[in-house]
Design an enzyme around this catalytic site. Sequence first.
Site, PDB file in Angstrom:
ATOM      1  N   ASP A  67       0.817  -1.218   0.000  1.00  0.00           N
ATOM      2  CA  ASP A  67       0.000   0.000   0.000  1.00  0.00           C
ATOM      3  C   ASP A  67       0.852   1.269   0.000  1.00  0.00           C
ATOM      4  O   ASP A  67       2.074   1.223   0.189  1.00  0.00           O
ATOM      5  CB  ASP A  67      -0.966   0.006   1.207  1.00  0.00           C
ATOM      6  CG  ASP A  67      -0.320  -0.511   2.490  1.00  0.00           C
ATOM      7  OD1 ASP A  67       0.918  -0.503   2.585  1.00  0.00           O
ATOM      8  OD2 ASP A  67      -1.060  -0.911   3.400  1.00  0.00           O
ATOM      9  N   ASN A 136      -8.242  -2.681  13.623  1.00  0.00           N
ATOM     10  CA  ASN A 136      -9.595  -2.975  13.141  1.00  0.00           C
ATOM     11  C   ASN A 136      -9.599  -4.190  12.212  1.00  0.00           C
ATOM     12  O   ASN A 136     -10.594  -4.472  11.562  1.00  0.00           O
ATOM     13  CB  ASN A 136     -10.183  -1.744  12.424  1.00  0.00           C
ATOM     14  CG  ASN A 136      -9.351  -1.346  11.207  1.00  0.00           C
ATOM     15  OD1 ASN A 136      -8.383  -2.023  10.853  1.00  0.00           O
ATOM     16  ND2 ASN A 136      -9.722  -0.258  10.562  1.00  0.00           N
ATOM     17  N   HIS A 138      -7.604  -4.597   9.524  1.00  0.00           N
ATOM     18  CA  HIS A 138      -7.215  -4.383   8.121  1.00  0.00           C
ATOM     19  C   HIS A 138      -5.908  -5.109   7.807  1.00  0.00           C
ATOM     20  O   HIS A 138      -5.054  -5.302   8.673  1.00  0.00           O
ATOM     21  CB  HIS A 138      -7.154  -2.887   7.748  1.00  0.00           C
ATOM     22  CG  HIS A 138      -6.035  -2.108   8.332  1.00  0.00           C
ATOM     23  ND1 HIS A 138      -6.175  -0.803   8.766  1.00  0.00           N
ATOM     24  CD2 HIS A 138      -4.714  -2.405   8.530  1.00  0.00           C
ATOM     25  CE1 HIS A 138      -5.011  -0.359   9.193  1.00  0.00           C
ATOM     26  NE2 HIS A 138      -4.114  -1.301   9.063  1.00  0.00           N
ATOM     27  N   GLU A 143      -9.707  -2.003   4.432  1.00  0.00           N
ATOM     28  CA  GLU A 143     -10.387  -1.615   5.665  1.00  0.00           C
ATOM     29  C   GLU A 143     -11.694  -2.395   5.829  1.00  0.00           C
ATOM     30  O   GLU A 143     -12.230  -2.927   4.845  1.00  0.00           O
ATOM     31  CB  GLU A 143     -10.708  -0.110   5.604  1.00  0.00           C
ATOM     32  CG  GLU A 143      -9.467   0.793   5.619  1.00  0.00           C
ATOM     33  CD  GLU A 143      -8.897   1.014   7.018  1.00  0.00           C
ATOM     34  OE1 GLU A 143      -8.751   0.035   7.780  1.00  0.00           O
ATOM     35  OE2 GLU A 143      -8.568   2.163   7.343  1.00  0.00           O
TER      36      GLU A 143
END
Length: 243
Positions: A67, A136, A138, A143
């Site tokens: 990313d 979370n 990811h 996400e």
Amino acid sequence: MRIIRQSNYDGMSQKTASIIAAQLITKPDSVLGLATGSSPIGTYEYLVKWHKAGCLDFAQTKSVNLDEYKGLAPDHDQSYSFFMRKNLFNHVNIKNENIHIPDGNAPNEDSECLRYDRVIEAVGGIDLLLLGIGHNGHIGFNEPSCVFMRDTHCVALSDSTIEANARLFPREEDVPRFAYTMGMRPIMQAKKIVIIAWGEGKAEIIQKAFRGHITPKVPASILQLHPHVTLVGDTAALEKIDW
Ligand code: F6R
């Protein structure tokens, strides 16, 4: 899934680096999928150390990063391109043309996503993918969402991700709100995956991701369907997962 528990961050890093080193020694032209963040820094330190000691050669290795922040140029000190050069690429003999990272500064979002998917395809997919995990759930910047996204896409970062990443920026408002991320297809098509987690802050999400429901609301839970995943963590991060 294989779980390797180490007593601390250094143990986790050394073990993870050994897995990557074994991959490169047995297949020097491997394609590595690579992550940034606090989790892999120690791993990269070991890889650099072993390269400098003459034990590890990156001359034929290719890399595709997971990313990049949208809007940050490769020389911005918070870009993932900068991170990778600082922590790994500048210190080993990987060839520049074999390093691939989404271009945060690309003028057209859709073309950049397509370009990056083609890059991953052109290198033949990933042999060994190193992942971290967000609080979370990811992976990359996939996400929590209502679907697993297949291909490279530009994502609006969740509030919790922005908050987690704010530690690295002078002010929270400086954290980019969007990022490019590899999609789930090349992640799930990677031949082997190593996912690393350290610290008690990751204990709950590790339990949820690997022992809870498989759902895009916890993106890492998709890894339960992958046949070759190794989770390497310190005692604190693995505290809540039964094994
Ligand atoms: C970064 C990436 C992210 C991180 C995750 C964990 O390239 O892919 O998914 O792995 O946010 O970050 P740390 O290791 O900083 O807790």
